[in-house]
Motif scaffolding. Structure first.
Motif, PDB file in Angstrom:
ATOM      1  N   ARG B  34     100.952 -28.842  59.207  1.00  0.00           N
ATOM      2  CA  ARG B  34      99.603 -28.699  59.259  1.00  0.00           C
ATOM      3  C   ARG B  34      98.805 -29.884  59.349  1.00  0.00           C
ATOM      4  O   ARG B  34      97.667 -30.047  59.317  1.00  0.00           O
ATOM      5  N   GLY B  35      99.751 -31.148  59.361  1.00  0.00           N
ATOM      6  CA  GLY B  35      99.186 -32.439  59.777  1.00  0.00           C
ATOM      7  C   GLY B  35      98.942 -33.225  58.271  1.00  0.00           C
ATOM      8  O   GLY B  35      98.618 -34.289  58.362  1.00  0.00           O
ATOM      9  N   MET B  36      99.441 -32.807  56.879  1.00  0.00           N
ATOM     10  CA  MET B  36      99.393 -33.389  55.885  1.00  0.00           C
ATOM     11  C   MET B  36     100.475 -34.504  55.709  1.00  0.00           C
ATOM     12  O   MET B  36     101.550 -34.371  56.587  1.00  0.00           O
ATOM     13  N   ARG B  37     100.088 -35.806  55.325  1.00  0.00           N
ATOM     14  CA  ARG B  37     101.134 -36.843  55.262  1.00  0.00           C
ATOM     15  C   ARG B  37     101.080 -37.674  53.963  1.00  0.00           C
ATOM     16  O   ARG B  37     101.908 -38.363  53.775  1.00  0.00           O
ATOM     17  N   ARG B  38     100.254 -37.498  53.257  1.00  0.00           N
ATOM     18  CA  ARG B  38     100.186 -38.367  51.888  1.00  0.00           C
ATOM     19  C   ARG B  38     100.287 -37.416  50.756  1.00  0.00           C
ATOM     20  O   ARG B  38      99.881 -36.337  50.425  1.00  0.00           O
ATOM     21  N   PHE B  39     100.881 -38.415  49.661  1.00  0.00           N
ATOM     22  CA  PHE B  39     101.039 -37.687  48.215  1.00  0.00           C
ATOM     23  C   PHE B  39      99.705 -36.775  47.878  1.00  0.00           C
ATOM     24  O   PHE B  39     100.081 -35.683  47.404  1.00  0.00           O
ATOM     25  N   GLY B  40      98.726 -37.465  47.750  1.00  0.00           N
ATOM     26  CA  GLY B  40      97.856 -36.788  47.482  1.00  0.00           C
ATOM     27  C   GLY B  40      97.391 -35.640  48.144  1.00  0.00           C
ATOM     28  O   GLY B  40      96.558 -34.728  47.330  1.00  0.00           O
ATOM     29  N   GLU B  41      97.476 -35.761  49.223  1.00  0.00           N
ATOM     30  CA  GLU B  41      97.035 -34.434  49.922  1.00  0.00           C
ATOM     31  C   GLU B  41      98.097 -33.123  49.709  1.00  0.00           C
ATOM     32  O   GLU B  41      97.499 -32.153  49.474  1.00  0.00           O
ATOM     33  N   PHE B  42      99.352 -33.457  49.586  1.00  0.00           N
ATOM     34  CA  PHE B  42     100.264 -32.527  49.017  1.00  0.00           C
ATOM     35  C   PHE B  42      99.959 -32.070  47.749  1.00  0.00           C
ATOM     36  O   PHE B  42      99.941 -31.022  47.198  1.00  0.00           O
ATOM     37  N   GLU B  43      99.531 -32.818  46.893  1.00  0.00           N
ATOM     38  CA  GLU B  43      99.486 -32.776  45.551  1.00  0.00           C
ATOM     39  C   GLU B  43      98.114 -31.762  45.411  1.00  0.00           C
ATOM     40  O   GLU B  43      98.214 -30.936  44.614  1.00  0.00           O
ATOM     41  N   LYS B  44      97.111 -31.822  46.260  1.00  0.00           N
ATOM     42  CA  LYS B  44      95.763 -31.319  46.059  1.00  0.00           C
ATOM     43  C   LYS B  44      96.137 -29.917  46.508  1.00  0.00           C
ATOM     44  O   LYS B  44      95.333 -28.715  45.936  1.00  0.00           O
ATOM     45  N   SER B  45      96.675 -29.794  47.854  1.00  0.00           N
ATOM     46  CA  SER B  45      97.191 -28.441  48.358  1.00  0.00           C
ATOM     47  C   SER B  45      97.743 -27.629  47.490  1.00  0.00           C
ATOM     48  O   SER B  45      97.763 -26.364  47.279  1.00  0.00           O
ATOM     49  N   LEU B  46      99.122 -28.121  47.054  1.00  0.00           N
ATOM     50  CA  LEU B  46     100.156 -27.250  46.117  1.00  0.00           C
ATOM     51  C   LEU B  46      99.607 -27.154  44.593  1.00  0.00           C
ATOM     52  O   LEU B  46     100.169 -26.141  44.046  1.00  0.00           O
ATOM     53  N   GLY B  47      98.574 -28.033  44.033  1.00  0.00           N
ATOM     54  CA  GLY B  47      98.528 -27.712  42.760  1.00  0.00           C
ATOM     55  C   GLY B  47      99.836 -28.124  41.905  1.00  0.00           C
ATOM     56  O   GLY B  47      99.923 -27.310  40.854  1.00  0.00           O
ATOM     57  N   VAL B  48     100.409 -29.075  42.216  1.00  0.00           N
ATOM     58  CA  VAL B  48     101.790 -29.276  41.500  1.00  0.00           C
ATOM     59  C   VAL B  48     101.781 -30.423  40.781  1.00  0.00           C
ATOM     60  O   VAL B  48     100.946 -31.390  41.128  1.00  0.00           O
TER      61      VAL B  48
END
Lengths: 147, 147
Positions: B34-48
């Protein structure tokens, strides 16, 4: 380790992983699609402990992916049959298998591929297509609200 | 709990599950598609947790599914980009998503579906077809030795 529940996720991928997101469940469904029905058949195919297999079969039944039925031959053993919901995982397993064929080398001399039973030719690579038939790359798709 | 390794399995489905058979890995690949590339983006999306995310990103890089790159904007952060091998998981994610749409009810009012970006229409259901184009049901396919 308790996993985070994704059962209420807006994303249907996440919801699916909540239901069948472990190895054994998918490999049991793979074997059921190949015609296996009995506890002993799954046990032998998967090389898994009776404990884990019992747990996973129970979970698949409670999720409506397998159902228990009397043995077709009238024997004492109960069998596990796929429901329509379970058979619907066919595309998931084909996609996993095609990616593995292309990207993860298997043991030389005993690699398996999925073929058409009639002509014994490899199944076509799965294609993601738009309603009008156009082949879609990942960037040509997006998630949108359904309701 | 140590999992049994399926890395040497003859079955390509099993080999795939050995590589990407956990939730977080697939959800990270979903977000990267979906276009995410940064640690912080994944962290926010996944709540992990940062810990788990760090582990999973490292594993995906070592498996050749993601690669690390300097940030596109010249900033200090490293980015994670999908490789061709990683983009090849598109069909797996579409298959998981379509099964979830049909079989696992999502939260009313915020369910998501995959659409064609151009016309905003749902993507076609994945179909398993033979080399000659025939639509194949599970029973019309079988696993065969490749070599």
């Amino acid at each position: 380790m308790r996993r985070k529940s994704l059962s209420g996720a807006a994303c249907p991928i996440a919801r699916t992983l909540d239901v069948i997101g472990d190895w054994w469940s998918l490999l049991i469904v793979r074997d059921a699609l190949r015609g296996m029905r009995r506890f002993g058949e799954f046990e032998k195919s998967l090389g898994v402990s009776k404990n884990i297999l019992t747990q996973r079969l129970r979970a698949l039944v409670s999720q409506g992916i397998l159902e228990r039925a009397a043995a077709a031959d009238g024997g004492a053993y109960r069998e596990y049959h796929l429901t329509a919901k379970g058979r619907g995982l066919f595309q998931v397993l084909v996609a996993l298998g095609q990616w593995g064929q292309e990207n993860v080398s298997g043991p030389a001399g005993r690699r398996m591929i999925l073929v058409d039973r009639k002509h014994r030719q490899p199944v076509r690579k799965l294609e993601v297509r738009a309603g009008d038939g156009r082949l879609l790359a990942p960037g040509e798709t997006m998630m949108a609200r359904l309701d």
